[in-house]
Design a protein around this motif. Structure first.
Motif, PDB file in Angstrom:
ATOM      1  N   ALA A 202       0.442  -1.425   0.567  1.00 39.87           N
ATOM      2  CA  ALA A 202      -0.142  -0.284   0.309  1.00 39.87           C
ATOM      3  C   ALA A 202       1.020   1.603  -0.216  1.00 39.87           C
ATOM      4  O   ALA A 202       2.087   1.110   1.019  1.00 39.87           O
ATOM      5  N   GLY A 203       0.863   2.175  -0.627  1.00 41.21           N
ATOM      6  CA  GLY A 203       0.448   3.487  -0.755  1.00 41.21           C
ATOM      7  C   GLY A 203       1.649   4.034  -1.850  1.00 41.21           C
ATOM      8  O   GLY A 203       2.349   4.451  -2.064  1.00 41.21           O
ATOM      9  N   GLY A 204       2.428   2.842  -2.591  1.00 40.18           N
ATOM     10  CA  GLY A 204       2.679   2.446  -3.907  1.00 40.18           C
ATOM     11  C   GLY A 204       4.369   2.807  -3.612  1.00 40.18           C
ATOM     12  O   GLY A 204       4.845   2.922  -4.325  1.00 40.18           O
ATOM     13  N   PHE A 205       5.400   2.913  -2.510  1.00 37.45           N
ATOM     14  CA  PHE A 205       6.761   3.228  -2.733  1.00 37.45           C
ATOM     15  C   PHE A 205       6.767   1.282  -2.710  1.00 37.45           C
ATOM     16  O   PHE A 205       8.435   1.468  -3.952  1.00 37.45           O
ATOM     17  N   ILE A 206       6.516   0.265  -2.365  1.00 40.39           N
ATOM     18  CA  ILE A 206       7.279  -0.887  -3.283  1.00 40.39           C
ATOM     19  C   ILE A 206       7.916  -1.146  -2.408  1.00 40.39           C
ATOM     20  O   ILE A 206       9.102  -1.629  -2.738  1.00 40.39           O
ATOM     21  N   ASN A 207       8.181  -1.241  -1.629  1.00 38.99           N
ATOM     22  CA  ASN A 207       9.565  -1.994  -0.271  1.00 38.99           C
ATOM     23  C   ASN A 207       8.572  -2.381   0.892  1.00 38.99           C
ATOM     24  O   ASN A 207       6.815  -1.922   1.258  1.00 38.99           O
ATOM     25  N   PHE A 208      10.007  -3.399   1.280  1.00 37.32           N
ATOM     26  CA  PHE A 208       9.450  -4.097   2.310  1.00 37.32           C
ATOM     27  C   PHE A 208       9.200  -3.161   3.728  1.00 37.32           C
ATOM     28  O   PHE A 208       8.356  -3.111   5.276  1.00 37.32           O
ATOM     29  N   GLY A 209       9.321  -1.755   3.981  1.00 34.44           N
ATOM     30  CA  GLY A 209       9.353  -1.077   5.106  1.00 34.44           C
ATOM     31  C   GLY A 209      10.222  -0.494   5.741  1.00 34.44           C
ATOM     32  O   GLY A 209      10.708  -1.775   6.214  1.00 34.44           O
ATOM     33  N   ASP A 210      10.613   0.913   6.291  1.00 32.71           N
ATOM     34  CA  ASP A 210      11.608   0.562   8.453  1.00 32.71           C
ATOM     35  C   ASP A 210      10.602   0.620   8.941  1.00 32.71           C
ATOM     36  O   ASP A 210       9.925   1.706   8.809  1.00 32.71           O
TER      37      ASP A 210
ATOM     38  N   ARG B 138       4.015   4.383   6.175  1.00 30.33           N
ATOM     39  CA  ARG B 138       4.935   5.392   6.656  1.00 30.33           C
ATOM     40  C   ARG B 138       6.341   4.797   7.288  1.00 30.33           C
ATOM     41  O   ARG B 138       7.579   5.062   6.509  1.00 30.33           O
ATOM     42  N   SER B 139       5.665   3.211   7.038  1.00 25.36           N
ATOM     43  CA  SER B 139       6.966   2.658   7.328  1.00 25.36           C
ATOM     44  C   SER B 139       8.207   2.698   5.993  1.00 25.36           C
ATOM     45  O   SER B 139       9.491   2.169   5.191  1.00 25.36           O
ATOM     46  N   GLU B 140       7.778   2.720   4.180  1.00 23.44           N
ATOM     47  CA  GLU B 140       7.644   3.130   3.578  1.00 23.44           C
ATOM     48  C   GLU B 140       8.285   4.553   3.294  1.00 23.44           C
ATOM     49  O   GLU B 140       9.546   3.925   2.516  1.00 23.44           O
ATOM     50  N   ARG B 141       7.970   5.080   3.324  1.00 19.53           N
ATOM     51  CA  ARG B 141       8.241   6.236   3.700  1.00 19.53           C
ATOM     52  C   ARG B 141       9.884   5.989   4.267  1.00 19.53           C
ATOM     53  O   ARG B 141      10.560   7.089   4.254  1.00 19.53           O
ATOM     54  N   ASN B 142      10.300   5.461   5.274  1.00 18.99           N
ATOM     55  CA  ASN B 142      10.589   5.943   6.432  1.00 18.99           C
ATOM     56  C   ASN B 142      12.100   5.140   6.246  1.00 18.99           C
ATOM     57  O   ASN B 142      13.147   5.131   6.078  1.00 18.99           O
ATOM     58  N   LEU B 143      11.873   3.905   5.269  1.00 12.62           N
ATOM     59  CA  LEU B 143      12.937   3.719   5.092  1.00 12.62           C
ATOM     60  C   LEU B 143      13.452   4.375   3.147  1.00 12.62           C
ATOM     61  O   LEU B 143      15.398   3.743   3.335  1.00 12.62           O
ATOM     62  N   TYR B 144      12.953   5.320   2.778  1.00 12.21           N
ATOM     63  CA  TYR B 144      13.677   6.271   1.970  1.00 12.21           C
ATOM     64  C   TYR B 144      14.359   7.249   2.940  1.00 12.21           C
ATOM     65  O   TYR B 144      15.203   7.223   1.886  1.00 12.21           O
ATOM     66  N   ARG B 145      13.453   7.424   3.692  1.00 14.94           N
ATOM     67  CA  ARG B 145      14.452   8.799   4.624  1.00 14.94           C
ATOM     68  C   ARG B 145      16.081   8.060   5.228  1.00 14.94           C
ATOM     69  O   ARG B 145      16.684   8.335   5.493  1.00 14.94           O
ATOM     70  N   ARG B 146      15.978   6.470   5.935  1.00 18.87           N
ATOM     71  CA  ARG B 146      17.048   6.362   5.860  1.00 18.87           C
ATOM     72  C   ARG B 146      18.058   6.032   4.534  1.00 18.87           C
ATOM     73  O   ARG B 146      19.170   6.319   5.257  1.00 18.87           O
ATOM     74  N   VAL B 147      17.503   5.742   4.025  1.00 16.17           N
ATOM     75  CA  VAL B 147      18.482   5.766   2.909  1.00 16.17           C
ATOM     76  C   VAL B 147      18.831   8.149   2.403  1.00 16.17           C
ATOM     77  O   VAL B 147      20.210   7.236   2.526  1.00 16.17           O
TER      78      VAL B 147
END
Length: 281
Positions: A33-41, A58-67
């Motif tokens: 859900a959300g369209g980021f297509i990652n497992f999430g942080d 939020r988890s998907e956004r947070n993975l991008y933020r970590r990177v």
């Protein structure tokens, strides 16, 4: 600086990748859900109660933020490229929250690029020099030598066919002192038995959608390409338990995605943030 505009042939796309990111459209699946297509942080998020769709996004956004924090772009100055950009949501976040001067999204799948251009039509029309999408493979990037200050890739490297070529291309398109950050899941070592075990547990490995790349293969390739300060940080504890807890509340068409947590706990795979830099001289 030399121009480099390779053609990306359709046959370069693995059949499973073509299907999942084409007709299936993984971004429309509830698990992503959300369209980021990652497992999430999921770090800092409580797993004592059911997780919502809002938590998932939020988890998907947070993975991008970590990177992007690991990438440390200079606000208003850094020109970044994302390899395997999907719908471009991470690129928009890099522009909006991290102040990148410009972001180029590269993806091998034409349907993903079409969706990305539609999703960001207003921004692309308003300032096409600041945000753009181009078709290309990780192993043959459609970018000029030294074109970018920052290169990142979020949960796409498990699809790359040749990590050595990806590393070589990354070093080529980064300017001196440029930085790289990659996050994805890898086999922690070069034990070939683990690849077979992953195929038995996880359909994504059995079909060839995901490749059981050993982590040392990428680290060695980055060093061989001339990059320095190559390091890998395991973040599996912040990825797999949260993702599995979220899946417990999702009506899944198949049960195998929940095997990721067991595979992680058994040492078959882990999730990493990998960083490196191109030397200044």
């Amino acid at each position: 600086m030399t121009a480099y505009e390779p053609e990306t042939a359709d046959e370069e796309i693995a059949p499973a990748v073509r299907e999942v990111y084409g007709p299936v459209d993984l971004s429309s699946v509830p698990a992503f859900a959300g369209g980021f297509i990652n497992f999430g942080d999921w770090q800092g998020m409580s797993l004592e109660h059911p997780l919502s769709t809002e938590d998932r996004v939020r988890s998907e956004r947070n993975l991008y933020r970590r990177v992007l924090r690991a990438l440390a772009p200079e606000a208003g100055r850094s020109r970044a490229v994302e390899i395997g950009c999907g719908l471009g949501l991470g690129g928009a976040l890099a522009l909006g929250e991290f102040g990148c001067a410009a972001v180029t999204g590269v993806d091998i799948h034409p349907e993903q690029l079409a969706r990305a251009r539609a999703a960001h039509a207003d921004l692309l029309a308003r300032d096409p020099r600041r945000f753009r999408f181009v078709r290309g493979a990780a192993e043959r990037m459609p970018c000029a030598d030294g074109e970018f200050d920052r290169l990142y890739s979020v949960e796409a490297a498990q699809h790359f066919r040749d990590l050595t070529a990806f590393a070589r291309e990354s070093a080529r398109v980064l300017r001196p002192a440029g930085r790289l950050a990659v996050t994805s899941f890898f086999v922690p070592d070069a034990d070939p038995a683990k690849a077979q075990a992953l195929a038995e547990r996880l359909d994504s490995f059995a079909t060839g959608l995901d490749q059981p790349h050993p982590l040392p293969t990428l680290l060695d390739a980055l060093r061989a390409a001339g990059l320095a300060d190559v390091c890998a940080e395991s973040i599996g504890e912040h990825v797999w338990p949260g993702f599995d807890h979220f899946l417990a509340g999702v009506d899944l068409p198949a049960g195998w995605p929940r095997n990721f947590l067991g595979a992680y706990r058994d040492g078959l795979l882990d999730y990493y943030v990998i960083t490196a830099r191109r030397p200044a001289h």
